[in-house]
Design an enzyme around this catalytic site. Structure first.
Site, PDB file in Angstrom:
ATOM      1  N   SER A 191       0.778  -1.208  -0.074  1.00  0.00           N
ATOM      2  CA  SER A 191      -0.121   0.045   0.141  1.00  0.00           C
ATOM      3  C   SER A 191       0.726   1.153   0.026  1.00  0.00           C
ATOM      4  O   SER A 191       0.337   2.180  -0.135  1.00  0.00           O
ATOM      5  CB  SER A 191      -1.021   0.065   1.259  1.00  0.00           C
ATOM      6  OG  SER A 191      -0.047   0.040   2.495  1.00  0.00           O
ATOM      7  N   GLU A 238      -5.217  -0.119  -8.154  1.00  0.00           N
ATOM      8  CA  GLU A 238      -4.218   0.684  -8.199  1.00  0.00           C
ATOM      9  C   GLU A 238      -3.075  -0.115  -8.853  1.00  0.00           C
ATOM     10  O   GLU A 238      -2.677  -1.173  -8.280  1.00  0.00           O
ATOM     11  CB  GLU A 238      -3.725   1.640  -7.163  1.00  0.00           C
ATOM     12  CG  GLU A 238      -4.625   2.669  -6.531  1.00  0.00           C
ATOM     13  CD  GLU A 238      -4.090   3.489  -5.539  1.00  0.00           C
ATOM     14  OE1 GLU A 238      -4.504   4.517  -5.426  1.00  0.00           O
ATOM     15  OE2 GLU A 238      -3.345   3.058  -4.586  1.00  0.00           O
ATOM     16  N   HIS A 280      -2.379  -2.839  -6.301  1.00  0.00           N
ATOM     17  CA  HIS A 280      -2.758  -2.597  -5.067  1.00  0.00           C
ATOM     18  C   HIS A 280      -4.416  -2.463  -4.872  1.00  0.00           C
ATOM     19  O   HIS A 280      -5.045  -1.526  -5.240  1.00  0.00           O
ATOM     20  CB  HIS A 280      -2.260  -1.161  -4.560  1.00  0.00           C
ATOM     21  CG  HIS A 280      -2.781  -0.598  -3.230  1.00  0.00           C
ATOM     22  ND1 HIS A 280      -3.009   0.606  -2.996  1.00  0.00           N
ATOM     23  CD2 HIS A 280      -2.908  -1.468  -2.109  1.00  0.00           C
ATOM     24  CE1 HIS A 280      -3.261   0.437  -1.500  1.00  0.00           C
ATOM     25  NE2 HIS A 280      -3.221  -0.711  -1.063  1.00  0.00           N
ATOM     26  N   ASN A 314      -3.987   6.153  -1.079  1.00  0.00           N
ATOM     27  CA  ASN A 314      -3.595   6.402   0.308  1.00  0.00           C
ATOM     28  C   ASN A 314      -2.781   7.694   0.708  1.00  0.00           C
ATOM     29  O   ASN A 314      -2.618   8.011   1.827  1.00  0.00           O
ATOM     30  CB  ASN A 314      -2.557   5.203   0.729  1.00  0.00           C
ATOM     31  CG  ASN A 314      -3.682   3.977   1.046  1.00  0.00           C
ATOM     32  OD1 ASN A 314      -4.640   3.942   1.588  1.00  0.00           O
ATOM     33  ND2 ASN A 314      -2.933   2.807   1.184  1.00  0.00           N
TER      34      ASN A 314
END
Length: 302
Positions: A14, A49, A37, A88
């Site tokens: 992540s 992602e 991801h 994130n």
């Protein structure tokens, strides 16, 4: 030795950059290596992602994107190889802003979640409920990794800290839903399902409240702008958190993505926001948002 030549290898990291993961490995593996991801829970959240490196084969990237789209039903968002990728990078900053400001301004976690939830087009978990779901014990690792990876000029460093309350909760096993409780819990040793919440000042649990801030009532009639313009403490809190989050997202293009669509897709599909950062700015009006930032002495992203 066990890998079939030409097979694709990917990581669900992540935050770790692809360049770090592939450092020192053979060029033949770099050509087949990328990041995929997924977001938790992956059976529900549509975001995937994908990060490819300079050595990644175009055919490998195309195969993964095709499988993610047609085989898994995901929305593929290409990301650049930067810390936290897209969702994130913005989401962790947003959460940190929410936690730090609530503690500094003396808000209860229920008040913070009341405005940083549905009135902002965000799931009702808000800030603290989402941290309970993710797990408080993950936050020191994620925050530490971001602090180490991001340049000193990044606004993340202005809000980065590890509150003693959260450290103590983790040490005592209060890591969220997977532990004995988190910021919220059901009162132990009773048959009644009494919801409790942590007092950010004392660190002790008390019966959870159901606040009804005036700013939330205003948002029901006038939308997001009415929430952010409201003068009560929750309205001021919402403006402080969202003004920084939205301007942070704006300044990150094209660093994390070549277009704003990818940023909006990532936040909608990864964090379940109803609207992405740029869609929210459109709702507010770009000129209005820029003028409010200037009035607060904040930099206006170009």
């Amino acid at each position: 030795a066990a890998r079939k030549p030409g097979s694709i290898v990917s990581s669900n990291t992540s935050t770790l950059p692809l360049s770090v993961l592939t450092d020192g490995i053979a060029d033949s593996l770099k050509a087949d290596f990328l990041i995929t991801h997924f977001f938790n829970p992956p059976r529900y959240l549509r975001l995937l992602e994908v990060v490819a490196g300079e050595h990644t084969r175009a055919e490998a990237l195309a195969a993964v994107r095709r499988f993610g789209d047609h085989g898994l039903g995901k929305t593929i968002v290409p990301c650049k190889d930067t810390p936290g990728f897209i969702a994130n990078r913005i989401g962790i900053y947003w959460l940190q802003c929410g936690v730090v400001r609530a503690m500094d301004e003396g808000l209860t976690i229920e008040e913070a979640d009341a405005v940083m939830g549905r009135p902002a087009g965000i799931p009702k978990t808000g800030i603290f409920g989402l941290l309970d779901m993710v797990g408080l014990d993950l936050m020191p690792h994620v925050l530490g990794g971001m602090a180490e990876a991001l340049p000193e000029t990044d606004p993340f460093h202005e809000v980065f800290c590890e509150p003693e309350l959260i450290k103590r909760m983790i040490e005592d096993g209060y890591t969220g839903r997977k532990g004995k409780g988190g910021f919220y819990r059901l009162k132990p040793d009773t048959r009644d399902r009494i919801k409790e919440a942590v007092d950010l000042g004392t660190g002790r649990y008390r019966t959870a409240e159901r606040p009804k801030p005036d700013s939330v009532a205003a948002a029901k009639k006038g939308g997001l702008k009415a929430l952010l313009e409201h003068s009560d403490k929750t309205g001021r809190y919402a403006w402080w958190v969202l003004s920084r989050t939205l301007s942070y997202a704006a300044r990150l293009v094209p660093e994390i993505s070549d277009d704003i669509t990818g940023v909006d897709d990532a936040m909608r599909l990864g964090y379940n926001w109803k609207f992405g950062p740029f869609e929210l700015i459109d709702q507010l009006g770009g000129d209005w948002f820029a003028e409010r930032l200037k009035a607060d002495g904040m930099e206006v992203p170009k």
